[in-house]
Structure formats: structure tokens, C-alpha cells
Design a protein around this motif. Sequence first.
Motif, PDB file in Angstrom:
ATOM      1  N   MET A 153      63.509  51.560 108.344  1.00 29.21           N
ATOM      2  CA  MET A 153      62.366  51.011 109.374  1.00 29.21           C
ATOM      3  C   MET A 153      63.235  50.854 110.521  1.00 29.21           C
ATOM      4  O   MET A 153      62.520  51.309 111.702  1.00 29.21           O
TER       5      MET A 153
ATOM      6  N   THR B 293      63.648  54.341 112.167  1.00 26.23           N
ATOM      7  CA  THR B 293      62.592  54.906 112.469  1.00 26.23           C
ATOM      8  C   THR B 293      62.062  54.092 113.883  1.00 26.23           C
ATOM      9  O   THR B 293      61.768  54.809 114.979  1.00 26.23           O
ATOM     10  N   ASN B 294      62.029  52.623 114.198  1.00 31.77           N
ATOM     11  CA  ASN B 294      61.750  52.170 115.189  1.00 31.77           C
ATOM     12  C   ASN B 294      62.633  52.588 116.376  1.00 31.77           C
ATOM     13  O   ASN B 294      62.319  52.794 117.583  1.00 31.77           O
TER      14      ASN B 294
ATOM     15  N   ALA C  20      51.573  41.231 111.511  1.00 32.41           N
ATOM     16  CA  ALA C  20      51.171  42.544 111.518  1.00 32.41           C
ATOM     17  C   ALA C  20      49.716  42.615 110.734  1.00 32.41           C
ATOM     18  O   ALA C  20      49.793  42.218 109.493  1.00 32.41           O
TER      19      ALA C  20
ATOM     20  N   LYS D 228      46.779  47.275 103.995  1.00 35.72           N
ATOM     21  CA  LYS D 228      47.355  46.395 103.173  1.00 35.72           C
ATOM     22  C   LYS D 228      46.369  45.608 102.730  1.00 35.72           C
ATOM     23  O   LYS D 228      45.611  44.964 103.605  1.00 35.72           O
TER      24      LYS D 228
ATOM     25  N   ARG E 123      64.697  41.094 111.882  1.00 38.07           N
ATOM     26  CA  ARG E 123      64.487  41.326 110.567  1.00 38.07           C
ATOM     27  C   ARG E 123      65.274  40.332 109.540  1.00 38.07           C
ATOM     28  O   ARG E 123      66.514  40.265 109.868  1.00 38.07           O
TER      29      ARG E 123
ATOM     30  N   GLY F  59      48.976  48.320 114.495  1.00 36.69           N
ATOM     31  CA  GLY F  59      49.401  49.633 115.061  1.00 36.69           C
ATOM     32  C   GLY F  59      50.962  49.649 115.278  1.00 36.69           C
ATOM     33  O   GLY F  59      51.385  49.033 114.182  1.00 36.69           O
ATOM     34  N   LEU F  60      51.531  50.471 115.863  1.00 40.61           N
ATOM     35  CA  LEU F  60      52.982  50.524 115.847  1.00 40.61           C
ATOM     36  C   LEU F  60      53.819  49.310 116.325  1.00 40.61           C
ATOM     37  O   LEU F  60      53.274  48.936 117.555  1.00 40.61           O
ATOM     38  N   LEU F  61      54.831  48.648 115.678  1.00 42.93           N
ATOM     39  CA  LEU F  61      55.213  47.637 115.889  1.00 42.93           C
ATOM     40  C   LEU F  61      56.150  47.866 117.332  1.00 42.93           C
ATOM     41  O   LEU F  61      56.117  46.950 118.368  1.00 42.93           O
TER      42      LEU F  61
ATOM     43  N   TYR G 227      65.141  49.794 102.692  1.00 42.43           N
ATOM     44  CA  TYR G 227      63.935  49.653 103.560  1.00 42.43           C
ATOM     45  C   TYR G 227      64.114  49.381 104.885  1.00 42.43           C
ATOM     46  O   TYR G 227      63.504  49.870 105.811  1.00 42.43           O
TER      47      TYR G 227
ATOM     48  N   PHE H 260      49.215  41.633 115.798  1.00 40.95           N
ATOM     49  CA  PHE H 260      49.216  43.082 116.321  1.00 40.95           C
ATOM     50  C   PHE H 260      48.685  44.091 115.227  1.00 40.95           C
ATOM     51  O   PHE H 260      48.900  43.847 113.947  1.00 40.95           O
TER      52      PHE H 260
ATOM     53  N   PRO I 261      58.645  40.272 113.426  1.00 45.43           N
ATOM     54  CA  PRO I 261      57.415  40.888 112.971  1.00 45.43           C
ATOM     55  C   PRO I 261      57.338  40.732 111.563  1.00 45.43           C
ATOM     56  O   PRO I 261      58.475  40.630 110.777  1.00 45.43           O
ATOM     57  N   GLY I 262      56.355  40.610 110.877  1.00 47.28           N
ATOM     58  CA  GLY I 262      56.327  40.564 109.487  1.00 47.28           C
ATOM     59  C   GLY I 262      54.685  40.550 108.893  1.00 47.28           C
ATOM     60  O   GLY I 262      53.864  40.311 109.747  1.00 47.28           O
ATOM     61  N   SER I 263      54.363  40.707 107.731  1.00 47.89           N
ATOM     62  CA  SER I 263      53.118  40.443 107.176  1.00 47.89           C
ATOM     63  C   SER I 263      52.752  38.951 107.047  1.00 47.89           C
ATOM     64  O   SER I 263      51.473  38.484 107.225  1.00 47.89           O
ATOM     65  N   PHE I 264      53.783  38.070 106.624  1.00 49.88           N
ATOM     66  CA  PHE I 264      53.780  36.759 106.767  1.00 49.88           C
ATOM     67  C   PHE I 264      52.297  36.443 106.056  1.00 49.88           C
ATOM     68  O   PHE I 264      51.606  35.543 106.446  1.00 49.88           O
TER      69      PHE I 264
HETATM   70  O1  PNS Z   1      56.745  41.522 105.949  1.00 50.50           O
HETATM   71  P1  PNS Z   1      56.759  43.035 105.980  1.00 50.50           P
HETATM   72  O2  PNS Z   1      55.516  43.475 105.243  1.00 50.50           O
HETATM   73  O3  PNS Z   1      58.108  43.371 105.287  1.00 50.50           O
HETATM   74  O4  PNS Z   1      56.628  43.469 107.521  1.00 50.50           O
HETATM   75  C1  PNS Z   1      56.571  45.003 107.442  1.00 50.50           C
HETATM   76  C2  PNS Z   1      56.449  45.256 109.033  1.00 50.50           C
HETATM   77  C3  PNS Z   1      54.980  44.690 109.365  1.00 50.50           C
HETATM   78  C4  PNS Z   1      57.391  44.904 109.990  1.00 50.50           C
HETATM   79  C5  PNS Z   1      56.284  46.750 109.245  1.00 50.50           C
HETATM   80  O5  PNS Z   1      55.501  47.316 108.151  1.00 50.50           O
HETATM   81  C6  PNS Z   1      55.788  47.245 110.731  1.00 50.50           C
HETATM   82  O6  PNS Z   1      56.449  47.148 111.328  1.00 50.50           O
HETATM   83  N1  PNS Z   1      54.303  47.971 110.509  1.00 50.50           N
HETATM   84  C7  PNS Z   1      53.674  48.058 111.635  1.00 50.50           C
HETATM   85  C8  PNS Z   1      53.821  49.805 111.716  1.00 50.50           C
HETATM   86  C9  PNS Z   1      54.996  50.158 112.158  1.00 50.50           C
HETATM   87  O7  PNS Z   1      55.233  50.181 113.237  1.00 50.50           O
HETATM   88  N2  PNS Z   1      55.431  51.069 111.261  1.00 50.50           N
HETATM   89  C10 PNS Z   1      56.568  52.016 111.725  1.00 50.50           C
HETATM   90  C11 PNS Z   1      57.968  51.186 111.485  1.00 50.50           C
HETATM   91  S1  PNS Z   1      58.472  51.989 109.823  1.00 50.50           S
END
Ligand code: PNS
Length: 164
Positions: free
Chosen positions: A105, A108-109, A37, A42, A91, A75-77, A101, A73, A8-11
Motif C-alpha cells: 500500500m 502504491t501510494n 475511509a 466494503k 499506518r 476515493g484515493l487516499l 500489505y 473521505f 487513515p483507516g476504516s476504523f
Molecule cells: O483500516 P484499513 O482498512 O486497513 O485501512 C485501509 C485504507 C482505508 C487506508 C486503504 O484501503 C485506503 O487507503 N483506501 C482508499 C483507496 C486507496 O487510496 N487505495 C490505494 C492505496 S492501496
Amino acid sequence: MKHIALYPGSFDPITFGHLDILERATNLFDKVLVTVAVNHRKNAVFSGDERVALIKECLQGKDWAENIEVDQFTGLLVNHAKKVKASTLIRGVRQISDFEYEFRMALTNKRLAPEVDTVFLMPDEEFTFISASLVKEVAYWRGDLTSFVPKNVAEALQKKLSDK
Ligand code: PNS
């Protein structure tokens, strides 16, 4: 059973660093799903569809990309991971400064979905400083993007910025 990993990522946009991580992931998993994402909080330069299209273009003709799919996607990853039956999140960690960070993350996941693990991969040393935000900064000031992103991405960025 096939082992599916989600990357996953913003890409926004995809860089050579992301592609390096992706290639490494294909050596470890049966299938890798790159997932963009689309987070409305954002301010992204590219829409979700545009980011997906750019990633697909970057993968065209790459022999290691056969088992890669690209989607998006909101919402929540972890919910997306469960939906696509991915048991692993990938990641990239470039430097120690990324780690705090990423660690938060991943934990949390893990709390949200204990059955989904996060695997950290390191890119090749030459990509450790590349980030999408620095790429956008260089593009904004019309700098040379050749060593940061593939040609199609550089062109798309330049077009986006000149349209603005
Ligand atoms: O490329 P990035 O911006 O570092 O990716 C971050 C990303 C998109 C993987 C993260 O922000 C994400 O999973 N967002 C979806 C919302 C979510 O599930 N948040 C809880 C995990 S902290």
C-alpha cells in the motif's frame, strides 16, 4: 511550516490499538488528521458519520488530542492527503503479517504521489493482537469488549448488533 500527518483507516470501529498509534503520532507531528475511509465496496458496520462521531467521543477530554482533527473521505487516499496538505501518512504495524500489505500500500501510494511519505508506527505490545474485525467477532458473540475498545464504542457496537 506545520507538518500535517494523515492517519487513515476504516476504523470500523476504532480500537485501543488505533488510539495508541494516534497518541504516538501527536508527539511527532504538529497536526494529525484522522481520516475515515468510506469505501462503498466494503461492508462496514458503522456509517462514515458514525465512525467519525465515535472517534471524536473517544478523544474528548484527552490532553494529547488537542491537535487532532477527524474527517472522512471516499476515493484515493493520496488525493485526500494532497487536498488537506498532509505530507505524511501514518499506518500502524502490529505484526510481521501486517507488513506485506502495508508495504504494498505504501509503495502504491508513493507511486501515485511521490511527495507523500508513509510512516509506520508500532503500538504498545499489549495492543499488537487487537483488530477491528476481531472486536466485531467478539461483539457478535456478546463477549467482553472492555480491553479492546473504549466504553462508548463497545456500547455502540452492542446496540448496532442488537438492532440487526
Ligand atoms: O483500516 P484499513 O482498512 O486497513 O485501512 C485501509 C485504507 C482505508 C487506508 C486503504 O484501503 C485506503 O487507503 N483506501 C482508499 C483507496 C486507496 O487510496 N487505495 C490505494 C492505496 S492501496
